[in-house]
Motif scaffolding. Structure first.
Motif, short mmCIF file in Angstrom:
data_model
loop_
_atom_site.label_atom_id
_atom_site.label_comp_id
_atom_site.label_asym_id
_atom_site.label_seq_id
_atom_site.Cartn_x
_atom_site.Cartn_y
_atom_site.Cartn_z
N LEU A 74 -9.67 103.70 67.00
CA LEU A 74 -10.37 103.22 65.81
C LEU A 74 -9.54 103.52 64.57
CD1 LEU A 74 -14.07 104.37 66.45
CD2 LEU A 74 -13.17 102.04 66.57
N PRO A 75 -9.66 102.71 63.53
CA PRO A 75 -8.96 103.00 62.27
C PRO A 75 -9.54 104.24 61.60
CG PRO A 75 -10.43 101.13 62.00
CD PRO A 75 -10.42 101.44 63.46
N MET A 76 -8.74 104.89 60.79
CA MET A 76 -9.14 106.11 60.09
C MET A 76 -10.22 105.83 59.05
SD MET A 76 -7.07 108.69 61.11
CE MET A 76 -5.40 109.04 61.64
N PHE A 77 -11.06 106.83 58.82
CA PHE A 77 -12.03 106.84 57.74
C PHE A 77 -12.83 105.53 57.68
CE2 PHE A 77 -8.77 109.90 56.44
CZ PHE A 77 -9.56 111.02 56.24
N THR A 78 -13.30 105.12 58.86
CA THR A 78 -14.12 103.92 58.98
C THR A 78 -15.31 104.23 59.87
OG1 THR A 78 -12.17 102.50 58.78
CG2 THR A 78 -14.16 101.50 59.69
#
Length: 614
Positions: free
Chosen positions: A550-554
């Motif tokens: 998963l992408p960061m800070f999402t």
């Protein structure tokens, strides 16, 4: 302006001079003179005749000459600290740089060779430690209300570590060690210097990665972690073998560009140094070749299961968002089930539940008010793995930072308490004493600590008629090879890490954590699942390759099919553990003891030669 003029200009400052005439300051400066001679006993040897006259003003002149004498070495140490931090995962290079890593510590090694004494080597170590730590670990500034203690403590700690370690490097690497009582003048060129430097560095990495203050960040191997073929050596030597190769290459370059303290080597020395570089490159090729072969050999897969990993992008340390965070977790879980169907297991992150669950089931029966947690558990009909506090004993007020597995009926089927706690954040020595608690509460802002777990407990669940067991290292525990190795010996089929790094506010902090954890997959040849608050949520196979992430800070969920690898036998590293760095530690210790032990004999031979010459 000459450096001597700088010293005279400082002494000519009238305001300072008047202040310095006071008897109190005179006494202080006289004491400082003793301190200064400790750091530079030979300072007067480089000064013009008559400049040092023993007066109070003499101290400032000595200080100026001291800095002048070490300025190049200190600049080299600072530059090396910068290069080393850039070679590790950072905001610009998320996985570091395998091109910079093999040359990053050449400048500081050159600085160590240049300095004249053990005390100067310690100063070089302090500069390198401070610069590299601040640049690569600056995100510790965001560690809650006591961030000044985390970034300050780690920086001071690494400055102290390097102040102790670099004198050993100096004795191993510098021909000027003969100016001390360690080596004699007839033993100026140290044999196998690059090997000894690399062995000492790896031994140091082991020591700083164990014990109460353990912090396995910034290891040399992490600089080349993006090279898949190289990290496969982890199954043989753990992270230590690759660290040795990286530092050995750095030390071989040092050998090539500089003979012991005398500039460029003569042809004979150059050929010898070139031999070290060829040996280092041969090691790189060997490691890469082994890795390429292993990457083509799939680790047997005995089954697979579906998992939903929830990344809420909320910070469980923040106050006032307990209800909203839990609602986000439940909402994302429902969304994943609606979209993909019911998984075999749902995994949240560290401390997603902020209250001990068994003691608060009545509370969770009505909280959150709009969507009670226990009702949510019955609805999803899937085992939930989540972080939560765990009471040590029913009648105690001590709690562990734990992972629990909750069944759909609301009962807890298994739990694990974190064993490797963060020093001076999760665990504080002598916390049982009231004056210690009062200091940390009033000055630092820490109001409680966790009790460490003492058992490598496993979790079990079934999928498609198969029973699987997994470990659940918490937060930075997956960066500790010895912790995960114990889980492997306990019989874990795979490893599931629950982490909260959202407080760091930076990608680099989360990538650094990920890179450290990456080696656990190769060391055990097991799958690693990382479910985090804000990143890096990822699933890795037994070769350390990313299956999905998963992408960061999402705020998002990851629905993923997880393979369960079953190697035919334990890896060499899992079977032997940290034998390589331990052997390196023994090697370096024996070398140093032998040098000191033969000191007197060499000095007697030198005196005998001098007498014969007379």
């Amino acid at each position: 302006m000459d450096i001597r003029d700088v010293g005279h200009e400082i002494m000519a400052s009238r305001s300072w001079w008047k202040f310095s005439e006071g008897p109190i300051l005179t006494h202080i400066m006289e004491k400082f003179q003793v301190f200064f001679f400790y750091f530079d006993p030979n300072c007067s040897k480089i000064a013009p005749s008559g400049l040092f006259d023993g007066s109070v003003s003499d101290i400032t002149r000595r200080f100026v000459y001291h800095l002048h004498g070490m300025s190049t070495s200190l600049l080299l140490a600072a530059f090396s600290g910068f290069l080393y931090s850039v070679s590790l995962p950072n905001e610009l290079l998320p996985f570091g740089s395998p091109l910079i890593g093999p040359i990053a510590v050449v400048p500081v090694f050159l600085a160590v060779v240049r300095v004249r004494s053990i005390r100067h080597a310690a100063t070089v170590g302090v500069v390198f430690g401070v610069v590299s730590t601040l640049l690569s670990n600056y995100w510790l500034m965001f560690f809650g209300e006591f961030s000044v203690w985390t970034i300050g403590g780690v920086t001071v700690g690494y400055a102290a570590y390097n102040a102790l370690f670099f004198p050993f490097l100096w004795v191993i690497s510098s021909p000027k060690a003969s100016l001390t009582t360690v080596l004699s003048s007839r033993d100026r060129v140290l044999p196998y210097r690059p090997v000894l430097i690399a062995a000492a560095w790896v031994a140091y990495e082991l020591l700083k990665s164990r014990g109460f203050l353990a912090y396995p960040w910034g290891l040399a191997a992490y600089t080349v972690s993006s090279v898949q073929s190289l990290i496969q050596s982890g199954e043989l030597f753990g992270v230590w073998g690759l660290s040795f190769v990286v530092v050995f290459l750095n030390a071989s370059i040092l050998e090539f560009i500089s003979a012991p303290g005398t500039g460029f080597p003569d042809p004979k020395e150059r050929r010898r140094a070139l031999g070290y570089i060829v040996s280092a490159l041969a090691l790189v090729v060997t490691f890469a070749g082994f890795g390429m072969v292993r990457l083509r050999q799939e680790v047997p897969i005995v089954g697979e299961f579906t998992a939903v990993l929830i990344q809420p992008n909320t910070d469980s340390w923040e106050t006032g968002n307990e209800e909203s965070s839990l609602l986000v977790l439940q909402s994302l879980t429902r969304e994943a089930i609606i979209e993909h169907g019911r998984p075999d297991i749902v995994v949240w992150s560290e401390t997603s539940l902020r209250r001990p669950y068994p003691e608060n089931q009545e509370f969770f029966g009505r909280f959150p008010a709009r969507d009670p947690f226990t009702q949510f558990l019955r609805e999803i009909e899937t085992p939930l793995v989540t972080g939560a506090p765990w009471r040590v004993t029913p009648d105690a007020h001590d709690y562990m930072n734990a992972v629990i597995m909750i069944k759909p009926d609301g009962s807890v089927s298994e739990w694990y308490g974190k064993q490797q706690l963060v020093p001076f954040a999760e665990e504080i020595p002598f916390w049982e004493f009231s004056f210690v608690r009062e200091f940390f509460r009033s000055v630092v802002g820490i109001f409680g600590v966790w009790t460490p777990g003492n058992e490598s407990r496993l979790f079990g669940f079934s999928a498609d008629g198969h029973e699987y067991s997994f470990s659940a290292p918490i937060c930075f525990e997956d960066a500790f090879a010895n912790v995960v190795r114990r889980f492997d010996h306990a019989g874990a089929d795979l490893h599931v890490n629950l982490t909260n790094n959202s407080w760091s506010r930076t990608d680099s902090a989360q990538y650094q954590h990920f890179v450290a954890a990456l080696f656990r997959t190769v060391e055990t040849r097991r799958t690693l699942v990382r479910s985090t608050n804000s990143g890096f949520t990822v699933v890795l196979d037994a070769h350390g390759r990313t299956i999905d992430s998963l992408p960061m800070f999402t705020a998002a969920y990851l629905h993923v099919t997880v393979p369960v690898h079953a190697p035919s036998h334990r890896t060499v590293y899992s079977a032997t553990g940290d034998i390589v760095p331990i052997l390196f530690l023994i090697l370096v210790t024996v070398f140093l003891v032998a040098r000191v032990h033969t000191r007197d004999r060499h000095h007697r031979l030198d005196r005998a030669d001098d007498a014969a010459g007379d």
